[in-house]
Design a protein around this motif. Structure first.
Motif, mmCIF file in Angstrom:
data_model
loop_
_atom_site.group_PDB
_atom_site.id
_atom_site.type_symbol
_atom_site.label_atom_id
_atom_site.label_comp_id
_atom_site.label_asym_id
_atom_site.label_seq_id
_atom_site.Cartn_x
_atom_site.Cartn_y
_atom_site.Cartn_z
ATOM 1 N N ALA A 107 1.965 8.545 -9.064
ATOM 2 C CA ALA A 107 3.326 8.014 -9.078
ATOM 3 C C ALA A 107 3.978 8.120 -7.700
ATOM 4 N N MET A 108 3.508 9.075 -6.875
ATOM 5 C CA MET A 108 4.112 9.279 -5.566
ATOM 6 C C MET A 108 3.313 8.610 -4.445
ATOM 7 N N GLN A 109 2.141 8.067 -4.741
ATOM 8 C CA GLN A 109 1.335 7.439 -3.701
ATOM 9 C C GLN A 109 1.988 6.133 -3.267
ATOM 10 N N LEU A 110 1.977 5.912 -1.957
ATOM 11 C CA LEU A 110 2.579 4.698 -1.414
ATOM 12 C C LEU A 110 1.513 3.630 -1.218
ATOM 13 N N SER A 111 1.903 2.397 -1.427
ATOM 14 C CA SER A 111 0.982 1.295 -1.170
ATOM 15 C C SER A 111 0.844 1.108 0.337
ATOM 16 N N VAL A 112 -0.205 0.434 0.745
ATOM 17 C CA VAL A 112 -0.431 0.155 2.164
ATOM 18 C C VAL A 112 0.746 -0.637 2.728
ATOM 19 N N ALA A 113 1.264 -1.573 1.975
ATOM 20 C CA ALA A 113 2.394 -2.380 2.452
ATOM 21 C C ALA A 113 3.624 -1.511 2.673
ATOM 22 N N GLU A 114 3.863 -0.548 1.782
ATOM 23 C CA GLU A 114 5.025 0.340 1.920
ATOM 24 C C GLU A 114 4.852 1.243 3.141
#
Length: 68
Positions: free
Chosen positions: A15-22
């Motif tokens: 839930a806390m992992q960020l996407s590459v785009a973010e």
């Protein structure tokens, strides 16, 4: 180590992992902020350098009229 791997290694969960785009967006915002701060520092240095070169104006001494 990039931010995504750091979050994964710290066990923050999916839930806390960020996407590459973010992550890229945050990096771009960070770079833009650094650029603005650098421009402000350079502007302030230029103002200080210019004011150091200008003669001091004493308001109690009348100015000389321009030579003709």
């Amino acid at each position: 180590m990039d931010l995504g791997m750091m979050l994964l290694n710290f066990g923050m969960g999916s839930a806390m992992q960020l996407s590459v785009a973010e992550i890229q967006r945050l990096q771009m915002e960070s770079a833009q902020l650094v650029q603005v701060q650098l421009e402000q520092m350079l502007r302030q240095q230029a103002i200080e350098a210019a004011s150091a070169q200008m003669p001091r104006m004493d308001p109690l001494v009348p100015r000389q009229p321009p030579l003709k």
